[in-house]
Design a protein around this motif. Structure first.
Motif, PDB file in Angstrom:
ATOM      1  N   ILE A 264       0.837  -1.200   0.000  1.00 47.76           N
ATOM      2  CA  ILE A 264       0.000   0.000   0.000  1.00 47.76           C
ATOM      3  C   ILE A 264       0.875   1.253   0.000  1.00 47.76           C
ATOM      4  CG2 ILE A 264      -1.752   1.272   1.285  1.00 47.76           C
ATOM      5  CD1 ILE A 264      -2.753  -1.409   2.356  1.00 47.76           C
ATOM      6  N   ALA A 265       1.925   1.263   0.821  1.00 50.79           N
ATOM      7  CA  ALA A 265       2.831   2.420   0.845  1.00 50.79           C
ATOM      8  C   ALA A 265       3.516   2.603  -0.503  1.00 50.79           C
ATOM      9  CB  ALA A 265       3.867   2.238   1.956  1.00 50.79           C
ATOM     10  N   TYR A 266       3.905   1.506  -1.120  1.00 46.18           N
ATOM     11  CA  TYR A 266       4.513   1.565  -2.462  1.00 46.18           C
ATOM     12  C   TYR A 266       3.539   2.161  -3.472  1.00 46.18           C
ATOM     13  CZ  TYR A 266       5.458  -0.400  -7.088  1.00 46.18           C
ATOM     14  OH  TYR A 266       5.627  -0.577  -8.436  1.00 46.18           O
ATOM     15  N   ALA A 267       2.251   1.762  -3.378  1.00 47.19           N
ATOM     16  CA  ALA A 267       1.255   2.301  -4.300  1.00 47.19           C
ATOM     17  C   ALA A 267       1.059   3.798  -4.097  1.00 47.19           C
ATOM     18  CB  ALA A 267      -0.072   1.562  -4.120  1.00 47.19           C
ATOM     19  N   MET A 268       1.187   4.255  -2.854  1.00 47.77           N
ATOM     20  CA  MET A 268       1.004   5.684  -2.571  1.00 47.77           C
ATOM     21  C   MET A 268       2.244   6.503  -2.873  1.00 47.77           C
ATOM     22  SD  MET A 268      -2.101   5.783  -1.636  1.00 47.77           S
ATOM     23  CE  MET A 268      -2.152   7.491  -1.109  1.00 47.77           C
ATOM     24  N   GLY A 269       3.375   5.842  -3.162  1.00 50.23           N
ATOM     25  CA  GLY A 269       4.632   6.568  -3.347  1.00 50.23           C
ATOM     26  C   GLY A 269       4.595   7.567  -4.478  1.00 50.23           C
ATOM     27  N   GLY A 270       3.934   7.231  -5.605  1.00 46.99           N
ATOM     28  CA  GLY A 270       3.875   8.155  -6.733  1.00 46.99           C
ATOM     29  C   GLY A 270       3.103   9.405  -6.394  1.00 46.99           C
TER      30      GLY A 270
ATOM     31  N   ALA B  21      -4.654   7.774  -9.896  1.00 48.33           N
ATOM     32  CA  ALA B  21      -6.000   7.234  -9.661  1.00 48.33           C
ATOM     33  C   ALA B  21      -5.969   5.718  -9.524  1.00 48.33           C
ATOM     34  CB  ALA B  21      -6.931   7.655 -10.797  1.00 48.33           C
ATOM     35  N   ASN B  22      -5.266   5.042 -10.422  1.00 52.66           N
ATOM     36  CA  ASN B  22      -5.208   3.584 -10.360  1.00 52.66           C
ATOM     37  C   ASN B  22      -4.450   3.113  -9.120  1.00 52.66           C
ATOM     38  OD1 ASN B  22      -5.715   0.973 -11.498  1.00 52.66           O
ATOM     39  ND2 ASN B  22      -3.567   0.892 -12.112  1.00 52.66           N
ATOM     40  N   ASP B  23      -3.395   3.848  -8.730  1.00 51.82           N
ATOM     41  CA  ASP B  23      -2.650   3.497  -7.514  1.00 51.82           C
ATOM     42  C   ASP B  23      -3.542   3.596  -6.281  1.00 51.82           C
ATOM     43  OD1 ASP B  23      -0.360   3.227  -9.079  1.00 51.82           O
ATOM     44  OD2 ASP B  23       0.156   5.338  -8.843  1.00 51.82           O
ATOM     45  N   ILE B  24      -4.347   4.656  -6.204  1.00 57.21           N
ATOM     46  CA  ILE B  24      -5.236   4.837  -5.054  1.00 57.21           C
ATOM     47  C   ILE B  24      -6.278   3.730  -5.014  1.00 57.21           C
ATOM     48  CG2 ILE B  24      -6.980   6.366  -4.062  1.00 57.21           C
ATOM     49  CD1 ILE B  24      -5.365   8.730  -5.143  1.00 57.21           C
ATOM     50  N   GLN B  25      -6.783   3.347  -6.163  1.00 65.14           N
ATOM     51  CA  GLN B  25      -7.764   2.272  -6.207  1.00 65.14           C
ATOM     52  C   GLN B  25      -7.179   0.957  -5.701  1.00 65.14           C
ATOM     53  OE1 GLN B  25      -9.398   1.516 -10.093  1.00 65.14           O
ATOM     54  NE2 GLN B  25     -10.362  -0.394  -9.466  1.00 65.14           N
ATOM     55  N   LYS B  26      -5.968   0.620  -6.169  1.00 59.01           N
ATOM     56  CA  LYS B  26      -5.334  -0.618  -5.716  1.00 59.01           C
ATOM     57  C   LYS B  26      -5.055  -0.584  -4.224  1.00 59.01           C
ATOM     58  CE  LYS B  26      -3.104  -1.791 -10.118  1.00 59.01           C
ATOM     59  NZ  LYS B  26      -1.808  -1.973 -10.820  1.00 59.01           N
ATOM     60  N   ALA B  27      -4.561   0.550  -3.730  1.00 60.12           N
ATOM     61  CA  ALA B  27      -4.263   0.660  -2.304  1.00 60.12           C
ATOM     62  C   ALA B  27      -5.531   0.516  -1.474  1.00 60.12           C
ATOM     63  CB  ALA B  27      -3.589   2.007  -2.018  1.00 60.12           C
ATOM     64  N   THR B  28      -6.620   1.151  -1.921  1.00 57.99           N
ATOM     65  CA  THR B  28      -7.881   1.067  -1.182  1.00 57.99           C
ATOM     66  C   THR B  28      -8.430  -0.353  -1.190  1.00 57.99           C
ATOM     67  OG1 THR B  28      -8.353   3.365  -1.823  1.00 57.99           O
ATOM     68  CG2 THR B  28     -10.190   2.044  -0.974  1.00 57.99           C
ATOM     69  N   ASP B  29      -8.362  -1.025  -2.326  1.00 60.22           N
ATOM     70  CA  ASP B  29      -8.847  -2.407  -2.406  1.00 60.22           C
ATOM     71  C   ASP B  29      -8.064  -3.320  -1.466  1.00 60.22           C
ATOM     72  OD1 ASP B  29     -10.674  -1.624  -4.283  1.00 60.22           O
ATOM     73  OD2 ASP B  29      -9.521  -2.318  -6.013  1.00 60.22           O
ATOM     74  N   THR B  30      -6.733  -3.145  -1.443  1.00 59.21           N
ATOM     75  CA  THR B  30      -5.911  -3.971  -0.559  1.00 59.21           C
ATOM     76  C   THR B  30      -6.235  -3.704   0.905  1.00 59.21           C
ATOM     77  OG1 THR B  30      -4.122  -3.977  -2.193  1.00 59.21           O
ATOM     78  CG2 THR B  30      -3.549  -4.592   0.055  1.00 59.21           C
ATOM     79  N   ALA B  31      -6.375  -2.416   1.268  1.00 55.75           N
ATOM     80  CA  ALA B  31      -6.688  -2.064   2.653  1.00 55.75           C
ATOM     81  C   ALA B  31      -8.052  -2.608   3.064  1.00 55.75           C
ATOM     82  CB  ALA B  31      -6.645  -0.548   2.822  1.00 55.75           C
ATOM     83  N   ARG B  32      -9.036  -2.538   2.182  1.00 54.02           N
ATOM     84  CA  ARG B  32     -10.372  -3.038   2.524  1.00 54.02           C
ATOM     85  C   ARG B  32     -10.360  -4.558   2.707  1.00 54.02           C
ATOM     86  NH1 ARG B  32     -15.075  -0.673   2.837  1.00 54.02           N
ATOM     87  NH2 ARG B  32     -14.171   1.246   2.025  1.00 54.02           N
ATOM     88  N   LYS B  33      -9.605  -5.252   1.869  1.00 55.85           N
ATOM     89  CA  LYS B  33      -9.506  -6.699   2.038  1.00 55.85           C
ATOM     90  C   LYS B  33      -8.816  -7.051   3.352  1.00 55.85           C
ATOM     91  CE  LYS B  33      -9.566  -8.056  -2.833  1.00 55.85           C
ATOM     92  NZ  LYS B  33      -8.799  -8.667  -3.945  1.00 55.85           N
ATOM     93  N   MET B  34      -7.810  -6.264   3.746  1.00 55.31           N
ATOM     94  CA  MET B  34      -7.154  -6.515   5.034  1.00 55.31           C
ATOM     95  C   MET B  34      -8.150  -6.431   6.176  1.00 55.31           C
ATOM     96  SD  MET B  34      -3.573  -4.395   4.603  1.00 55.31           S
ATOM     97  CE  MET B  34      -3.085  -4.726   6.284  1.00 55.31           C
ATOM     98  N   VAL B  35      -9.102  -5.503   6.076  1.00 55.78           N
ATOM     99  CA  VAL B  35     -10.055  -5.291   7.161  1.00 55.78           C
ATOM    100  C   VAL B  35     -11.200  -6.291   7.101  1.00 55.78           C
ATOM    101  CG1 VAL B  35     -11.671  -3.641   8.182  1.00 55.78           C
ATOM    102  CG2 VAL B  35      -9.464  -2.849   7.308  1.00 55.78           C
TER     103      VAL B  35
END
Length: 647
Positions: free
Chosen positions: A483-489, A505-519
């Motif tokens: 997630i941090a890597y995705a937010m780096g750009g 936009a695509n980086d934020i989407q991937k990071a959000t999807d990963t975070a939601r799955k973690m929860v």
């Protein structure tokens, strides 16, 4: 011009039918008149002048046929000794009186007896033409002229010995599946070996896995190895627009297989006909479910020694009906997953046969660069490399062609004609540099192997991060680093330009999807706990989704949203720390990207040799009330929340 295609196409036959209706039918309905036609006044003058020897009145057609004493000329044209004329109903009495006064010997006013056969043909031909056209259209829909009206016949293709054989030697990267299917071959060739021990031959084998992993190739290998009767059909071939056709085709298919036993039936994409019953809108008694019911009956209706095995392939095993998956139908369910490193290497070696390559090309290195690639992806990589080599008029495939082929498969073709302004190129350089630098500064991320700012596919640039070894599970720290890597750009754009762009936009989407799955799925949130939220039912059935209510409260949904936001914010802070602490390296990397546009693993490693690493995270506790066990290998206890981690 392809005349054969024209004369066998639908347009030719439709035009032919129309012409028959317009030409032949009027001729059948219209009786021919005697001789040439003349005006009514001319005919009346011939009768009054005594030049007519015979006359016949056809009241139905309002026509008079005249036979003359001698040949008659009109305006210099010889009309012969027979003419006819038509009259209107207003002059009918005048015509009859004139003929009666002429006292002709051959006069008759009796109606002519029509030919009943011609009348019947004239009545039937339009219906016959329409029926023939309908039959022809149905024939085209059912697969050709040799299968007229045979809707219920199976469309399965029987394996021909003259077809190019695919054997198990042509299959790589799926050793377990090959081993299971090799045993299926032995079941058919040596059934006594198993029956003497009381073992029953499996009735079905289900191959499931992601697209491109080689499920159909495995079935072809079974066909090549079996040497007996092998029937191949797609799941969609069973279902037609006519009710009962699918079930009839299933019966016919198994009938053929029984007549040629031992036999193998391969059903590709079985989810087209094997989806769960009663899940669609409006219930379940439709054509597809009737077909599935017949398939279930046929699979479980074999005799013990019938020697018929059904092999099916699907990439959606989750949507299949449970009755289809139970023992006695598909006894064996074999996963066909993406290959590991050894499998990728073996697949590349198979597809490299027949392709000229430079002597120092390292197949093992290509396998390391392609984690997650399926067999189809790897075959496409080598094929693209061969095409690129031919395009450049070279004779041998080299590393340059392989690298470009991998990039093409992963991100699409390079857009060489896209011209970007200097500011956009600089934003892209810092964006990709931000991704790469955050990955290098974190402790649980994979190494950076390539960075480029050349537009490719839908991306203005990309950073390639590839793990050194195959991974089959992911830890919480690794997900946080992703997630941090995705937010780096995005963070790099904020730090350098203070004006972020839409490129993240695509980086934020991937990071959000990963975070939601973690929860919601992985149980990696202390506030939510180890709870699976949501049914996880991915069946694309509208009726089933509409019948399912919400599975958790609005209060818990708010907690989930808060936890997702917290994870994203923490990842944003980590990326910010990594980029600000290594700002000089970020600037160096961006300038180098602007200069050469693409950096490989060695060049990136040289720039990142002095990167400051992010301190490791504290030990995560699913609950502060639970004790933390000491890691004996480290001989120390972590301290979390001001409390010792010892028991």
């Amino acid at each position: 011009m392809n005349f054969k295609k024209i004369f066998t196409g639908p347009l030719f036959w439709i035009l032919t039918a129309v012409l028959l209706l317009l030409v032949v039918v009027p001729l059948l309905f219209t009786s021919s008149g005697a001789g040439q036609r003349v005006d009514t006044n001319v005919g009346m003058e011939l009768i009054e002048d005594g030049q007519v020897t015979e006359a016949r009145i056809d009241d139905g057609d309002s026509r008079v046929d005249l036979t003359l004493a001698e040949e008659f000329e009109l305006d210099g044209e010889n009309l012969g000794d027979a003419v006819h004329f038509h009259f209107s109903q207003a002059r009918a009495e005048t015509v009859v009186e004139a003929i009666a006064e002429a006292d002709l010997e051959g006069y008759t006013d009796e109606p002519e007896q029509s030919n009943w056969l011609l009348s019947m043909l004239g009545f039937m031909i339009p219906f016959l033409l329409i029926a023939l056209l309908f039959i022809w259209l149905i024939t085209r829909m059912s697969g050709g002229g040799s299968r007229v009206m045979q809707f219920g016949k199976s469309k399965a293709k029987q394996f021909d010995k003259d077809m190019p054989a695919v054997t198990f030697a042509d299959v790589a990267g799926a050793e377990e599946a090959v081993e299971e299917l090799h045993e299926i071959k032995e079941f058919l060739s040596e059934p006594e070996k198993f029956q003497r021990l009381g073992a029953k031959i499996p009735k079905g084998v289900l191959l499931y896995g992601p697209p491109g992993t080689g499920k159909t190739l495995l079935a072809k290998a079974v066909a090549g190895e079996a040497g007996g009767s092998f029937y191949s059909i797609s799941g969609s071939d069973f279902v037609e627009m006519f009710v009962g056709v699918g079930a009839s085709r299933v019966r016919d298919l198994f009938k053929q297989a029984k007549e040629n036993a031992p036999a193998i039936i391969f059903v590709d994409e079985i989810d087209a006909v094997g989806r769960q019953r009663g899940a669609g809108v409006g219930g379940g008694n439709d054509e597809r479910e009737q077909t599935l019911n017949q398939l279930l009956v046929e699979m479980d209706g074999f005799d013990a020694n019938t020697n018929i095995i059904v092999i099916a392939a699907t990439n959606r095993p989750d949507v299949l009906d449970p009755a289809l998956l139970r023992p006695g139908r598909f006894d064996r369910q074999i996963p066909v997953e993406a290959p590991d490193f050894a499998g990728r290497k073996a697949i590349l070696e198979v597809h490299a046969k027949g392709k000229p390559m430079v002597p120092d090309l390292d197949i093992e290195q290509i396998a390391r660069k392609t984690p997650g690639f399926t067999g189809a992806d790897l075959a496409n990589v080598l094929n693209e490399a061969a095409l690129l080599t031919a395009r450049s008029n070279a004779d041998l495939i080299d590393d340059r062609a392989i690298d470009e082929a991998i990039d093409r498969v992963m991100a699409g073709p390079q857009k060489r004609t896209r011209l970007m302004k200097d500011h956009e190129r600089r934003v892209t350089a810092y964006h990709e540099g931000g991704h790469a630098l955050v990955a290098a500064a974190l402790n649980y991320s994979a190494p950076v192997t390539k960075i480029t700012i050349l537009p490719r596919g839908r991306a203005l640039g990309y950073t390639m991060v590839i793990p050194e070894d195959d991974k089959y599970s992911t830890t919480r720290n690794e997900l946080l680093d992703q997630i941090a890597y995705a937010m780096g750009g995005r963070v790099a754009e904020e730090i350098v330009f203070h004006d972020p762009s839409t490129g993240a936009a695509n980086d934020i989407q991937k990071a959000t999807d990963t975070a939601r799955k973690m929860v919601t799925e992985y149980g990696m949130s202390a506030k939510v706990g180890s709870v699976k939220l949501g049914s996880g039912d991915s069946n694309p059935f509208l009726g089933k989704e509409m019948a399912t209510g919400k599975e958790y409260s609005e209060e818990l949904a708010a907690v989930v949203d808060s936890e997702v936001r917290s994870i994203i914010d923490e990842a944003h802070d980590e990326a910010y720390w990594a980029l600000t602490e290594n700002r000089d390296i970020l600037d160096t990397l961006a300038e180098e990207l602007l200069r050469v546009e693409t950096l490989n693993a060695k060049e990136v490693a040289e720039i990142f040799k002095d990167v400051k690493k992010r301190p490791k995270r504290e030990i995560w506790e699913s609950s502060p009330d639970r004790p933390i066990l000491i890691d004996e290998s480290s001989q120390r206890a972590e301290t979390v929340n001001g409390r010792s981690g010892q028991d």
